[in-house]
Structures are given as structure tokens and as C-alpha cells.
Write a protein that holds these residues in place. Structure first.
Motif, short mmCIF file in Angstrom:
data_model
loop_
_atom_site.label_atom_id
_atom_site.label_comp_id
_atom_site.label_asym_id
_atom_site.label_seq_id
_atom_site.Cartn_x
_atom_site.Cartn_y
_atom_site.Cartn_z
N SER A 269 63.88 35.85 49.23
CA SER A 269 62.90 36.28 48.23
C SER A 269 61.88 35.19 47.92
O SER A 269 60.73 35.49 47.63
CB SER A 269 63.62 36.68 46.95
N ALA A 270 62.29 33.93 47.97
CA ALA A 270 61.36 32.84 47.63
C ALA A 270 60.58 32.43 48.87
O ALA A 270 60.78 31.36 49.44
CB ALA A 270 62.15 31.66 47.06
N GLN A 271 59.69 33.28 49.31
CA GLN A 271 58.93 33.03 50.53
C GLN A 271 57.45 32.86 50.20
O GLN A 271 56.93 33.49 49.28
CB GLN A 271 59.10 34.21 51.51
N LYS A 272 56.79 32.01 50.98
CA LYS A 272 55.36 31.78 50.83
C LYS A 272 54.74 31.65 52.21
O LYS A 272 55.31 30.98 53.09
CB LYS A 272 55.11 30.51 50.00
N LYS B 251 61.36 42.15 56.40
CA LYS B 251 61.33 40.69 56.48
C LYS B 251 62.23 40.27 57.65
O LYS B 251 63.46 40.33 57.54
CB LYS B 251 61.82 40.06 55.18
N VAL B 252 61.61 39.88 58.75
CA VAL B 252 62.36 39.57 59.97
C VAL B 252 62.52 38.07 60.11
O VAL B 252 61.52 37.34 60.26
CB VAL B 252 61.63 40.14 61.20
N GLY C 11 61.86 30.34 58.57
CA GLY C 11 60.85 31.27 58.08
C GLY C 11 61.10 32.70 58.56
O GLY C 11 62.02 32.98 59.35
N ILE C 12 60.30 33.59 58.03
CA ILE C 12 60.40 35.00 58.38
C ILE C 12 59.01 35.54 58.72
O ILE C 12 58.00 34.93 58.39
CB ILE C 12 60.99 35.83 57.21
N PHE D 102 56.27 33.33 57.06
CA PHE D 102 56.49 32.95 55.66
C PHE D 102 57.71 32.02 55.63
O PHE D 102 58.70 32.26 56.33
CB PHE D 102 56.76 34.17 54.79
N LYS D 103 57.63 30.98 54.86
CA LYS D 103 58.76 30.06 54.73
C LYS D 103 59.21 29.99 53.28
O LYS D 103 58.39 30.15 52.36
CB LYS D 103 58.38 28.66 55.23
N PRO D 104 60.51 29.73 53.06
CA PRO D 104 61.01 29.72 51.67
C PRO D 104 60.47 28.54 50.89
O PRO D 104 60.41 27.41 51.39
CB PRO D 104 62.52 29.62 51.86
#
Length: 535
Positions: free
Chosen positions: A129-132, A210-211, A220-221, A233-235
């Protein structure tokens, strides 16, 4: 002659043909037993396989033991009482004992919003969930594909490689992918590619995919907003398995695992997602120490006792009065009156609550318009009038039951005792007070106790009529003047204003259970004493 007299006389009518009794050991009984046991075992095997796949080892062992016990009971000879008792005992354990024990277990945990799974699930959820978005992330061409109603991303890497993955399943290489004209993978064996119209219809589901790039979530995803290009996206929160901490990559704040099922920073900041742990008596302590709950809880407990006791007295008093009235031997049309009296009893309680809610409406309700000349009486929004309205409606719903019970009890009383009292010069009131009422209480006391327990947990009338309101002004929780303990438990459990807290709700349910159990035990003891006095 003697021989003729000694010869047994045979009946000329043929003996009736006796049907063979079908015992449990007959062929039909044996086949029925094998069929039912086979169905039971088939269901048990299905359940055991599901438990094995979900690694619920304790429940698996208990279920296997119960299955073996059932087969042993019904396949052995003898043991007839056990064969009759086994189904009832089994259902009693599942639907009564297990529910009580599980509620007691939940009362000692922090189970609720943000704490509804294991620690491993919480770590995975925080990482996901904490992805940017990575600022310099390359664009990955993607096609949205479907298999077994699960959406996946068919990814074409910037270097031309093709991989596929979905939420919770990292990317895997795909062989023999179908390539489009621009070098983009557009299909894979076993998957169906969604067209443009289908992409629009499931847009929200696509953005939720979210893969993970690999097994390590810190790599990351991939996420896509349009179903055409995805980015890395990385946490923001990176998990350190060795130290069991999360570190915020932007602020450097470290969140360590506390003993309350959450990751907490040094300044007390807590991550929203946690896991379920035991908290001892904290939920019981919270019920009486939380400023938002302590004051309203005392008011709710007092009102619950008042409502339950008042409902019993009003319903019993009105039902007994009407039963005495319509039990008069010279009254004509008693059957018609009695039929009319029980009509409210046939009305569904939740529907009656809604109807009365409309009739007692302050602005356009029938009561104010027709009976009070259009007065503006706040029947349901003033705390005291709302309590009066709730008691009034509950009496209207409950008196027919007491009317039926008292009518039956009155008709079973011995008339010779009343006749003897009259001959001794006793008045009608003295006969009722000294003879009829004590005898009535012997038979109706257990019903009065059960009625008290029912009204102690009378959810329908309160929730349908007032919803527990009007709301208290000295708390942030959704608790009102007409809330009973049971409606308070419902609001705490299912998040009426403060989020779901199953642990606290279970603790309150345990308190209700103890109160009702103690009152019932004491009352039944008094009932037994009453029987001994009148015997």
C-alpha cells in the motif's frame, strides 16, 4: 369328548398379515445408514481438504476426530442412545458452545479494522500500500488479459522481453506470446485479451492491479492507469526483516513492532495496518475507562435494565388485565375480542417499528396530526419522549403474548378454590391477590424471566424505531439515549462512526452474557422457591 375340549379353538378369521418391522439393522435401514454416512464423510473430506490447503491444523485435527467419532458411533453395534444424541450434541457444540467460546476468545484480542489478520499479511499489506512512483521509471507496454475471472498484466519490457503477472503474483516469463505490430505483446496462451470497451468497463479493477516485479516487494511493483502503459512504483516504507522494522525512505522514521500488534515509531506514530494479537483484559478496561465510552455506557446499562424491566411489567400487567376482563363467564363475543387482542403479536416487529416511526414523526406523523391537532411534539428526538415512545411501542407488541399466557393460566386454575374463598366472604380483589396471582406466578414466572432476557437484547424495536437516538452530545461515538447494550454492541462491531472493533464488541457481549446469566439464575432460584411455597 375330552380330546375335543382340549383341542385348541382356532379362529375362523385369518390372522392379519404383519408387516415386517423396519429396524435399523434391516437391509433398508442399513442402506439408509450407509448413504447418510457416505454423504457425511464426503462433506467431511471436502472440509478437511479445505482446512489442509489453508493450513488450519488445529481445526483440521478436531474435524478429523469428529468425523472418525461419528463413523465409530454409527458403524458399531449397540450404543443406541449415542446414535440418537450425537446429531443434537454436535449441533449444540457448533452453534452454541463454539460461538460462545469464540466470542470469549475475540474479547481478549484487538480484532477489528486494521487488525484482522496475521503479522505476515500486515507486512505484505504495508509494503503493497505504501507505494510511490519511481521518478525515472521506464514505461512498460501492457495488455490486460483475463483467465478464470482474474485480471493480469501482460508486460512487454523496454528490452523486448514478455512477462505476465497479477496482484500478489510476481512477473513470470511468457513463451510464444502473440506480438502486435509495434512490438507489444497482445496475447498469451490460455489468456483472453480485453478489448477497448471491456477496459473501460473494468477501469477501476485495472487500476487496482499491483504486479510485483519480483518476490522481493522492495524491488517495486507495476501499476497502470490506462491499461496500456505501466510504471514502476516502490514502497515508501521499506521493511527490514532482520530488525523487524519499517523505514520511511523520505523522512527516515523507523517503525518498530510493538507489543500491541502494530508498527510504532519512537514518537508514538502508529502505522494503520496491524495484526491480531491478544490484549488481555484491555477491551474490558476500555469499556469503563475510555472517556467516549465510559459515560454513555453507564447510561446505556441503566436504560437497558429500565427498558427490560419496564417492558416486562407493562406487558404482563396489561396482558393480565385484559385476560381477566375477557375471561369473565358472562361476557359475550369473547372469541372475537381475543382474536383482535393478538393481532399485534402477528405483526413483524421490525415492520411495526418502521410503521410506528412514521406515525410518531414530529412533523408529519399521524399521532401529532390526528390526536394532538398538529402539535410539534418530538416523540423520537427528545431523549425522555423517545424512551417513552420505545416503551409504548414495545408494550403494544408484547402484551398479546402475555394476554395469551395469562388466559391459558387463568383457565387452568381450580375453580373450587375460588368458590371456597367466596363462601368464606373474600372479596374479588382478595381472591385475586391471595389466590389467583400467586398461582399464576408459579406458571408464568419462567416466562417472565425469559421475557426479561429477550427485552434485554431487544434489537428490532430500538433499531427500527429510533436507531438508538437521539445521540449523546458528550461523546464522539454514535451512542444515543435509547440505545440498549445490544445495539451498542452492534454499532461498535460494525463501525457506526468509530470503525469496526470486534474485540471491544465481544467484550461488551461477554458483559451482557454475564448479566443475563446471573439475573436468570437468581430468578429461576426464586421461581423454585415460589413453587415450594405453593406446593
Amino acid at each position: 369328548m375330552v380330546d375335543q375340549l382340549d383341542t385348541p379353538v382356532r379362529s375362523r378369521t385369518p390372522a392379519a398379515h404383519k408387516k415386517p418391522r423396519r429396524s435399523p439393522d434391516s437391509t433398508a435401514g442399513l442402506l439408509a445408514k450407509i448413504l447418510l454416512l457416505g454423504l457425511t464423510d464426503a462433506f467431511a473430506v471436502y472440509v478437511l481438504m479445505a482446512l489442509f490447503m489453508s493450513e488450519k491444523w488445529l481445526i483440521l485435527a478436531v474435524a478429523a476426530a469428529v468425523t472418525v467419532l461419528i463413523n465409530w458411533i454409527y458403524l458399531r453395534r449397540g450404543g443406541l442412545p449415542a446414535k440418537y444424541l450425537a446429531p443434537g450434541v454436535l449441533f449444540l457444540l457448533i452453534f452454541q458452545v463454539f460461538v460462545v467460546v469464540y466470542s470469549g476468545y475475540v474479547a481478549f484480542t484487538n480484532y477489528g479494522d486494521g487488525h484482522n489478520s496475521t503479522k505476515a499479511d500486515a507486512i505484505s499489506s504495508i509494503s503493497m500500500s505504501a507505494q510511490k512512483r519511481v521518478p525515472d521509471s521506464p514505461a512498460y507496454q501492457v495488455s490486460v488479459v483475463e483467465k478464470d475471472d482474474v485480471l493480469s498484466l501482460l508486460v512487454t519490457d523496454p528490452d523486448g522481453g514478455v512477462r505476465i503477472g497479477t496482484t500478489g503474483e510476481p512477473l513470470e516469463d511468457v513463451e510464444d506470446a502473440q506480438m502486435g505490430g509495434a512490438g507489444k505483446a497482445v496475447g498469451a496462451d490460455g489468456y483472453r485479451t480485453l478489448n477497448f470497451n471491456e477496459l473501460l468497463s473494468v477501469q477501476q479493477d485495472i487500476t487496482a492491479i499491483k504486479v510485483p516485479l519480483s518476490e522481493d516487494l522492495d524491488d517495486g511493483i507495476l501499476q497502470t492507469a490506462d491499461g496500456s502503459n505501466a510504471y514502476v512504483f516502490k514502497p515508501v516504507l521499506v521493511y527490514d526483516e532482520a530488525a523487524d522494522t519499517f523505514t520511511d525512505t523520505e523522512t527516515g522514521v523507523v517503525y518498530a513492532a510493538g507489543g500491541e500488534g502494530s508498527y510504532v515509531s519512537d514518537n508514538g506514530e502508529r502505522l494503520a495496518t496491524g495484526w491480531k494479537v491478544g490484549v488481555g483484559f484491555d477491551n474490558f478496561k476500555t469499556a469503563f475507562t475510555d472517556p467516549d465510552l465510559r459515560g454513555p455506557l453507564v447510561s446505556v446499562i441503566l436504560w437497558t435494565f429500565t427498558f427490560a424491566l419496564g417492558s416486562v411489567l407493562l406487558c404482563f400487567g396489561l396482558g393480565l388485565f385484559l385476560a381477566l376482563t375477557f375471561n369473565h363467564p358472562n361476557l359475550r363475543g369473547k372469541k372475537i375480542y381475543r382474536t383482535i387482542m393478538i393481532l399485534p403479536y402477528a405483526f413483524p416487529a421490525f415492520l411495526a417499528g418502521l410503521v410506528w416511526s412514521g406515525m410518531l414523526n414530529q412533523e408529519f406523523g399521524f399521532i401529532n396530526e390526528a390526536l394532538f391537532g398538529g402539535a410539534d411534539i418530538p416523540w423520537l428526538t427528545d431523549p425522555w419522549l423517545a424512551k417513552f415512545s420505545v416503551l409504548l411501542v414495545n408494550t403494544w407488541l408484547g402484551f398479546p403474548y402475555m394476554f395469551l399466557v395469562c388466559t391459558g393460566a387463568l383457565q387452568s386454575l381450580p375453580e373450587d378454590v375460588n368458590e371456597a374463598a367466596r363462601m368464606d366472604g373474600a372479596s374479588a380483589w382478595r381472591i385475586f391477590r391471595s389466590i389467583k396471582l400467586p398461582l399464576l406466578l408459579v406458571s408464568t414466572a419462567p416466562l417472565l424471566i425469559s421475557t426479561f432476557a429477550f427485552n434485554f437484547n431487544n434489537f428490532n424495536v430500538i433499531f427500527m424505531l429510533t436507531g438508538g437516538g437521539p445521540r449523546f452530545s458528550d461523546t464522539n461515538m454514535d451512542i444515543g439515549a435509547t440505545d440498549l447494550l445490544i445495539t451498542l454492541v452492534y454499532k461498535v462491531a460494525f463501525g457506526q462512526g468509530s470503525g469496526r472493533d470486534y474485540g471491544l464488541a465481544s467484550a461488551l457481549a461477554v458483559i451482557i452474557f454475564i448479566i443475563v446469566a446471573v439475573i436468570s439464575a437468581v430468578s429461576f432460584r426464586q421461581t423454585k422457591a415460589l413453587e415450594e411455597v405453593n406446593s
